[in-house]
Design a protein around this motif. Structure first.
Motif, short mmCIF file in Angstrom:
data_model
loop_
_atom_site.label_atom_id
_atom_site.label_comp_id
_atom_site.label_asym_id
_atom_site.label_seq_id
_atom_site.Cartn_x
_atom_site.Cartn_y
_atom_site.Cartn_z
N ASP A 83 -6.39 52.59 108.28
CA ASP A 83 -5.34 52.84 107.29
C ASP A 83 -4.39 51.67 107.12
O ASP A 83 -3.68 51.60 106.11
CB ASP A 83 -4.53 54.08 107.69
N LEU A 84 -4.34 50.79 108.08
CA LEU A 84 -3.41 49.66 108.05
C LEU A 84 -4.13 48.41 108.54
O LEU A 84 -4.80 48.46 109.57
CB LEU A 84 -2.20 49.96 108.95
N TYR A 102 2.82 55.83 106.32
CA TYR A 102 1.39 55.60 106.57
C TYR A 102 0.80 56.72 107.43
O TYR A 102 -0.39 57.04 107.30
CB TYR A 102 1.17 54.25 107.23
N THR A 149 0.91 53.93 96.97
CA THR A 149 1.27 52.58 96.52
C THR A 149 2.67 52.20 97.00
O THR A 149 2.91 51.07 97.44
CB THR A 149 1.23 52.51 94.98
N ARG A 176 4.20 53.19 99.68
CA ARG A 176 4.25 52.89 101.11
C ARG A 176 3.79 51.46 101.38
O ARG A 176 4.24 50.83 102.33
CB ARG A 176 3.43 53.90 101.90
N TRP A 177 2.89 50.94 100.54
CA TRP A 177 2.45 49.56 100.70
C TRP A 177 3.62 48.61 100.51
O TRP A 177 3.80 47.65 101.28
CB TRP A 177 1.34 49.24 99.69
N TRP A 178 4.45 48.87 99.50
CA TRP A 178 5.59 48.02 99.23
C TRP A 178 6.65 48.15 100.32
O TRP A 178 7.29 47.16 100.70
CB TRP A 178 6.19 48.36 97.86
N ALA A 198 5.48 46.13 103.12
CA ALA A 198 5.64 44.70 102.83
C ALA A 198 7.07 44.26 103.12
O ALA A 198 7.30 43.19 103.71
CB ALA A 198 5.29 44.42 101.36
#
Length: 218
Positions: A119-120, A168, A178, A180-182, A185
């Motif tokens: 997942d990561l 996550y 999407t 959670r990706w930011w 980051a």
């Protein structure tokens, strides 16, 4: 966390020389105080979290929700144990050692589980763990010269990491996946940025400490 919180008038971090504790002959603090108990709870949550995280293949939304609950409880106790220890003079040698270990253990367990489950990305886990472990080692490197207080950036880093990892852990889909990706980051940027700033302050503090020692020897 166990960092001593302080700031300048502008809100920036300050490097504060280590001073003798007040009331050096103060009362003996019991090991079984509320701050240490919260730290122990956080340590005990780590194996439980891993079991919940990996249950039924690691991708069942129900188990992941329970794992998120365990992770959230651990993060909440992290917010309170250090503050309670300082505010009510409950600082102990056990707490000084166990608190940072508990912090790194729950975050490290979460990151490793997420990467192991695919997942990561592993590089994200590597960057965060390298920073956290490296700064812990550096803290011991300069501890005899003084204490580097936690900055606002460090607090933001911890908050961003907790939110990102928590997102996550949950089985999110669509726009939230999407988002959670930011958030992750941002957490990675803060992790690297505050880590470099900590290195700068540690080097400055050590140089000042060594200079003071040489001046004293003269």
């Amino acid at each position: 966390m166990t960092d001593v919180h302080a700031s300048t008038a502008s809100g920036g971090p300050v490097v504060r020389p280590k001073s003798a504790p007040k009331n050096s002959a103060a009362r003996k603090v019991s090991l079984w105080n509320i701050a240490n108990i919260l730290t122990m709870v956080r340590l005990l949550l780590v194996p439980g979290f891993v079991i919940l995280m990996l249950a039924d293949g690691g991708h069942d939304p129900a188990w992941r929700s329970l794992a998120w609950a365990a992770f959230s409880i651990a993060m909440i106790t992290d917010l309170f144990d250090g503050e309670l220890a300082r505010r009510y003079d409950l600082v102990t040698d056990f707490g000084k050692i166990a608190d940072p270990i508990a912090d790194k253990a729950i975050m490290g367990a979460a990151l490793i589980c997420l990467s192991a489950l695919g997942d990561l990305p592993w590089w994200v886990t590597g960057v965060i763990l390298f920073r956290e472990i490296g700064i812990t080692v550096m803290r011991f490197w300069v501890i005899r010269h003084g204490v580097i207080p936690a900055s606002r950036g460090g607090k933001m880093k911890t908050l961003a990491q907790g939110i990102a990892v928590g997102m996550y852990i949950l089985a999110l889909t669509g726009p939230l996946a999407t988002l959670r990706w930011w958030v992750m980051a941002v957490a990675v940027v803060l992790t690297v940025g505050t880590g470099l700033d900590y290195v700068r302050q540690a080097v400055t503090l050590r140089r000042a400490g060594l200079a003071a020692e040489r001046a004293h020897e003269r």
